[in-house]
Structure formats: C-alpha cells, structure tokens
Motif scaffolding. Sequence first.
Motif, PDB file in Angstrom:
ATOM      1  N   ILE A   1       0.845  -1.198   0.000  1.00 30.23           N
ATOM      2  CA  ILE A   1       0.000   0.000   0.000  1.00 30.23           C
ATOM      3  C   ILE A   1       0.880   1.247   0.000  1.00 30.23           C
ATOM      4  O   ILE A   1       1.822   1.350   0.789  1.00 30.23           O
ATOM      5  CB  ILE A   1      -0.909   0.013   1.249  1.00 30.23           C
ATOM      6  N   ALA A   2       0.566   2.177  -0.877  1.00 35.29           N
ATOM      7  CA  ALA A   2       1.318   3.437  -0.960  1.00 35.29           C
ATOM      8  C   ALA A   2       0.403   4.590  -0.561  1.00 35.29           C
ATOM      9  O   ALA A   2      -0.702   4.731  -1.092  1.00 35.29           O
ATOM     10  CB  ALA A   2       1.851   3.655  -2.369  1.00 35.29           C
TER      11      ALA A   2
ATOM     12  N   ASN B   1      -1.336   5.995 -11.601  1.00 33.46           N
ATOM     13  CA  ASN B   1      -1.111   4.630 -12.091  1.00 33.46           C
ATOM     14  C   ASN B   1       0.376   4.335 -12.264  1.00 33.46           C
ATOM     15  O   ASN B   1       0.855   3.247 -11.935  1.00 33.46           O
ATOM     16  CB  ASN B   1      -1.848   4.416 -13.409  1.00 33.46           C
ATOM     17  N   LYS B   2       1.110   5.321 -12.787  1.00 36.80           N
ATOM     18  CA  LYS B   2       2.555   5.148 -12.950  1.00 36.80           C
ATOM     19  C   LYS B   2       3.234   4.967 -11.593  1.00 36.80           C
ATOM     20  O   LYS B   2       4.113   4.117 -11.424  1.00 36.80           O
ATOM     21  CB  LYS B   2       3.151   6.356 -13.680  1.00 36.80           C
ATOM     22  N   ILE B   3       2.824   5.793 -10.646  1.00 30.83           N
ATOM     23  CA  ILE B   3       3.404   5.719  -9.298  1.00 30.83           C
ATOM     24  C   ILE B   3       3.126   4.351  -8.686  1.00 30.83           C
ATOM     25  O   ILE B   3       4.013   3.720  -8.102  1.00 30.83           O
ATOM     26  CB  ILE B   3       2.831   6.834  -8.404  1.00 30.83           C
ATOM     27  N   GLY B   4       1.885   3.885  -8.838  1.00 31.60           N
ATOM     28  CA  GLY B   4       1.515   2.593  -8.278  1.00 31.60           C
ATOM     29  C   GLY B   4       2.337   1.449  -8.863  1.00 31.60           C
ATOM     30  O   GLY B   4       2.799   0.563  -8.144  1.00 31.60           O
ATOM     31  N   LYS B   5       2.568   1.487 -10.171  1.00 34.32           N
ATOM     32  CA  LYS B   5       3.342   0.432 -10.828  1.00 34.32           C
ATOM     33  C   LYS B   5       4.804   0.464 -10.384  1.00 34.32           C
ATOM     34  O   LYS B   5       5.416  -0.574 -10.130  1.00 34.32           O
ATOM     35  CB  LYS B   5       3.238   0.573 -12.343  1.00 34.32           C
ATOM     36  N   LEU B   6       5.371   1.669 -10.317  1.00 33.32           N
ATOM     37  CA  LEU B   6       6.780   1.786  -9.926  1.00 33.32           C
ATOM     38  C   LEU B   6       7.004   1.368  -8.477  1.00 33.32           C
ATOM     39  O   LEU B   6       8.067   0.834  -8.135  1.00 33.32           O
ATOM     40  CB  LEU B   6       7.264   3.222 -10.133  1.00 33.32           C
TER      41      LEU B   6
ATOM     42  N   ARG C   1      -0.506  -2.424  -4.591  1.00 28.09           N
ATOM     43  CA  ARG C   1      -1.842  -2.895  -4.986  1.00 28.09           C
ATOM     44  C   ARG C   1      -2.888  -1.811  -4.702  1.00 28.09           C
ATOM     45  O   ARG C   1      -3.832  -1.623  -5.474  1.00 28.09           O
ATOM     46  CB  ARG C   1      -2.186  -4.173  -4.210  1.00 28.09           C
ATOM     47  N   TYR C   2      -2.684  -1.092  -3.596  1.00 24.45           N
ATOM     48  CA  TYR C   2      -3.623  -0.044  -3.221  1.00 24.45           C
ATOM     49  C   TYR C   2      -2.902   1.302  -3.095  1.00 24.45           C
ATOM     50  O   TYR C   2      -1.773   1.372  -2.610  1.00 24.45           O
ATOM     51  CB  TYR C   2      -4.305  -0.366  -1.890  1.00 24.45           C
ATOM     52  N   LEU C   3      -3.589   2.354  -3.510  1.00 31.63           N
ATOM     53  CA  LEU C   3      -3.091   3.707  -3.349  1.00 31.63           C
ATOM     54  C   LEU C   3      -4.040   4.474  -2.434  1.00 31.63           C
ATOM     55  O   LEU C   3      -5.253   4.435  -2.626  1.00 31.63           O
ATOM     56  CB  LEU C   3      -3.000   4.426  -4.702  1.00 31.63           C
TER      57      LEU C   3
ATOM     58  N   ILE D   1      -9.303   5.125  -1.235  1.00 28.93           N
ATOM     59  CA  ILE D   1      -8.415   3.994  -1.488  1.00 28.93           C
ATOM     60  C   ILE D   1      -8.690   3.496  -2.902  1.00 28.93           C
ATOM     61  O   ILE D   1      -9.826   3.155  -3.235  1.00 28.93           O
ATOM     62  CB  ILE D   1      -8.651   2.861  -0.478  1.00 28.93           C
ATOM     63  N   ILE D   2      -7.660   3.466  -3.709  1.00 25.62           N
ATOM     64  CA  ILE D   2      -7.801   3.026  -5.101  1.00 25.62           C
ATOM     65  C   ILE D   2      -7.168   1.652  -5.265  1.00 25.62           C
ATOM     66  O   ILE D   2      -5.989   1.459  -4.942  1.00 25.62           O
ATOM     67  CB  ILE D   2      -7.123   4.021  -6.070  1.00 25.62           C
ATOM     68  N   ASP D   3      -7.955   0.695  -5.741  1.00 21.78           N
ATOM     69  CA  ASP D   3      -7.438  -0.632  -6.064  1.00 21.78           C
ATOM     70  C   ASP D   3      -6.841  -0.554  -7.470  1.00 21.78           C
ATOM     71  O   ASP D   3      -7.572  -0.415  -8.456  1.00 21.78           O
ATOM     72  CB  ASP D   3      -8.566  -1.666  -6.006  1.00 21.78           C
ATOM     73  N   VAL D   4      -5.521  -0.629  -7.553  1.00 25.02           N
ATOM     74  CA  VAL D   4      -4.837  -0.451  -8.832  1.00 25.02           C
ATOM     75  C   VAL D   4      -5.228  -1.532  -9.832  1.00 25.02           C
ATOM     76  O   VAL D   4      -5.374  -1.268 -11.031  1.00 25.02           O
ATOM     77  CB  VAL D   4      -3.305  -0.452  -8.625  1.00 25.02           C
ATOM     78  N   GLU D   5      -5.435  -2.751  -9.361  1.00 33.03           N
ATOM     79  CA  GLU D   5      -5.742  -3.867 -10.260  1.00 33.03           C
ATOM     80  C   GLU D   5      -7.182  -3.820 -10.760  1.00 33.03           C
ATOM     81  O   GLU D   5      -7.450  -4.047 -11.930  1.00 33.03           O
ATOM     82  CB  GLU D   5      -5.470  -5.193  -9.550  1.00 33.03           C
ATOM     83  N   LEU D   6      -8.110  -3.523  -9.855  1.00 29.03           N
ATOM     84  CA  LEU D   6      -9.531  -3.533 -10.219  1.00 29.03           C
ATOM     85  C   LEU D   6     -10.058  -2.172 -10.643  1.00 29.03           C
ATOM     86  O   LEU D   6     -11.103  -2.074 -11.292  1.00 29.03           O
ATOM     87  CB  LEU D   6     -10.360  -4.064  -9.044  1.00 29.03           C
TER      88      LEU D   6
END
Length: 284
Positions: A79-80, A143-148, A152-154, A172-177
């Motif tokens: 989680i970021a 999205n870029k930040i989450g991948k780097l 899974r969650y932002l 809370i953002i679920d990056v995958e879903l």
Amino acid sequence: MRKHREYAPIDDAGKAEVLAVRCEIPMPALQLQRRGFLIGLVSIVALLCSTLHGTTTVQAQPKKSKKAAKAAAADKPRIAVLYFDYSGNDEEMGFLRKGMAQMLVTDLSASDELQIVERIDLEAVLKELKLGRTKAIDAKSRNKIGKLLGARYLVTGGYFEFRGSLRVDAKIIDVELGTTKSFSAQASPDNFMKIEADLTRKLHAELLTLNKAKTSAAKQKPRKVAKHRTKTPKVAARTVARYGRALDALDNGKKKLAASELETVTREAPHFKPAIDDLRVLLR
C-alpha cells in the motif's frame, strides 16, 4: 619428569654399575596430560558433529525462510500513501500533505496485516517522474506511481479549510480492479490529531476488508498510537504543516533548515512524537 637410576651392588673397587634408568612422571603432571588428551578428543568429536549438523541446518533453513517470505508477501498487500491534493493559496498549508502522509505511513505500519510503502520511496518515484512539486496528481500519474512502487492499493485524497473547519477527503484506489472507496474526516484546524486518528482508523479497517484479512476489522484495534494521541494535547494543522516543511527540507538535502524547523515544531508541540523522533535522528 623424574629419572631414577638402578645400580648393581658395589664391587671391590668401590664402583657401582648402572643397571637401568627408569623415568617416572609425577601423578599431577600425568593427570594433566591425560585430561588434555581427553579434552582434545572431545573437541574434535564435537567439531565433527557440529559440522555435520550445521550443513544440514544451512541447507534446510533457506527453504523454510523462502516459503515464509512468499506466504507473508501473499498475505500482505503493498500500500502506498500518496500526498493529498491541496488547491488552496496558503503556501504553508501546502506542506501539510507531507506531514500528514508521514503520519499515516507510520500509523498504518503498526498493523501486522498491512505492508506500507515508506514515504522516502514515494519521494524517489515522484522525483523520477518530476512530480515532486505538483500540488495535485492526476489519474495517469497515479497509475505510474503505483506500478513503480509495486503497490496494490493507493491512498490519496485532498484537504481544504472551510468555515473554520479542516476537512480531509480520502480514498483507497485498487490499482488492479480500478475500484475506489471514499470517506472523510473533519475537525477544527487546531485539532489535527483528531482528523489523522479518524482517517487512520477508517483506512485500516477498509484496507483489511479489501484484503479479505482473516482478522476482522471489528476485532482488531488498528492503531494504539491513534488512540493514545486522542488523549494528548491538541496539535494544530499548521504545526503539522511546519513538520511537513521540515520533511521537505530533508528530502532536498537541507539538513540545517530541517533541524531548525523541527526544533520550532517541538517548541510549539513538545509532545509531538514524529518531530521529536526525526530531530533526534538528525542530530545524531
């Protein structure tokens, strides 16, 4: 060692012939030699045994540790906590985003069920993407930040002052879903600790739910720190913003400025532990 000579009877010339020379080791010395031999023998046997057992243990441990690490990684989502957006014109309040992010990271990290990205790692990614001074981060950048960061969650959101109150909207953002869960906290700007404690409690409960943790959010008390802080004297949002300014100075290698800001914060709020701990580390 003692030497004993054995003589034949004296002959007519008054001389005695030496028949034999017998060497005799005194008892204490003999015992010491025997004891030393036994100790040496035992040491050799022990060394051989430990070597054999050590080889077996070293070979078995990595397998267990790898399995444990994989199991732990699978159970804990990464989680970021991003910097919250601020659209106001108050430059000082703009630094609240860093102070708040650091506090949320510290408090959420107290949970064994969650794996929180350190703020310093987030700062490195923001600099890489040249977003260090951006007041608001758009969806594409998130999205870029989450991948780097491999998150899974932002956790992100925004804050603003309105009619004597400070309101913080978090999501809370679920990056995958791509799903989002939102909630907010509001209180007087003079009592930011109440806002932060409320946010941490809601974030922790929701993150456990999203992760389908075995321990329900109702049974697990998410953060003892937050509960403790509600009993401490109030800390104003502007004091936390000054703490954020100190963190910003540290992020840019300005240690003297950071120390000065932290000293001011500790004078304004002598009980504010984040600033106290950071100042102690900085002055080592």
